[in-house]
Enzyme design. Structure first.
Site: not given
Ligand code: 13P
Length: 252
Positions: A11-13, A97, A99, A169, A175, A215, A236-237
């Site tokens: 997930n590149w966000k 998600h 967010e 999640e 994050g 994470s 994510g990251g």
């Molecule tokens: P991180 O891997 O950066 O913690 O993010 C997880 C995430 O929200 C994937 O959708």
């Protein structure tokens, strides 16, 4: 009914400009080893078509959006329909998600409407659920996640649910560098699969891929993925660096 697959989704966000996104996709294509793991790139809307050209020849590599609108079209300035996503080669869409829930006020009723629209457009929804830290600290994580799963998914038929992917999640792990322990992930995944079993039956529950997100890194992926009910990760990251993302895929 779908067969349970191992999946690693990035997930590149809201990261990377168009050329950076294409370059990341090219790096992944160049070094991805053939395997049974389904790999999904969750790119920003504007990158989707460009990335779809880059990955189109690779069998186990697929494209996801990070959201869509719940209506089929119309006067919704700035929004994107599920059909538009399909039309540029996108096959998956991340919905619900944390967010989106936190910053855009999405609740499970809206998320269910988006899932419905996504499936009507031929997309596979990746439904996200997860508790915040105070709920975890109060030992209420199963109640919170159970309610999200019930409200968003229990209005669908077994057939419809079997064509979804679920991502657990925990919000406190996103994050933050704090990953759920493999045991915490396994416990929640087993709980979610149990809910699916009760509502939709054994075959659907056993066939569903339930991903862990929060994470996930090269250093912890293997242990998380080795848990019986953890079928992969939503990353994510670490999905923003080809090397890390490929290492996570390789640990599947
Ligand atoms: P991180 O891997 O950066 O913690 O993010 C997880 C995430 O929200 C994937 O959708």
């Amino acid at each position: 009914m779908s067969r349970r697959r191992n999946i690693v989704a990035g997930n590149w966000k809201m990261n990377k400009d168009y050329e950076e996104g294409r370059s990341l996709a090219r790096d992944i294509v160049a070094k991805l080893q053939p395997s049974d793991t389904l790999v999904i790139l969750g790119a920003p809307y504007i990158h989707l078509k460009g990335v779809s050209h880059i990955i189109s020849d690779i069998n186990n590599l697929h494209l996801s959006a990070q959201n869509c609108h719940q209506e089929e079209g119309g006067a919704y300035t700035g929004e994107i329909t599920a059909e538009m996503l399909s039309s540029v080669g996108c096959e998956y869409v991340i919905l619900g998600h944390s967010e989106r829930r936190e910053y855009f006020g999405e609740d499970d009723t809206l998320i269910a409407a988006k899932i419905k629209r996504a499936q009507a457009a031929g997309l596979t929804p990746i439904f996200c659920c997860g508790e915040k830290l105070p709920s975890r600290e109060a030992g209420e994580q199963e109640a919170v996640v159970g309610q999200q799963v019930k409200e968003a998914l229990f209005g669908f038929s077994a057939e419809e649910v079997s064509k979804m992917v679920i991502a657990y999640e925990p919000v406190w792990a996103i994050g933050t560098g704090v990953t759920a322990s493999p045991a915490q992930a396994q416990e929640m995944h087993a709980y979610i699969r149990g809910l699916l079993r009760e509502q939709f039956g054994e075959e659907v529950a056993d066939g569903m891929s339930i991903l862990y997100g929060g994470s996930v890194k090269p250093a912890n992926a293997e242990e998380l993925f080795s848990q019986a009910d953890v079928d992969g990760g939503l990353v994510g990251g670490a999905s923003l660096k080809a090397e890390d993302f490929l290492a996570i895929i390789a640990s599947m």
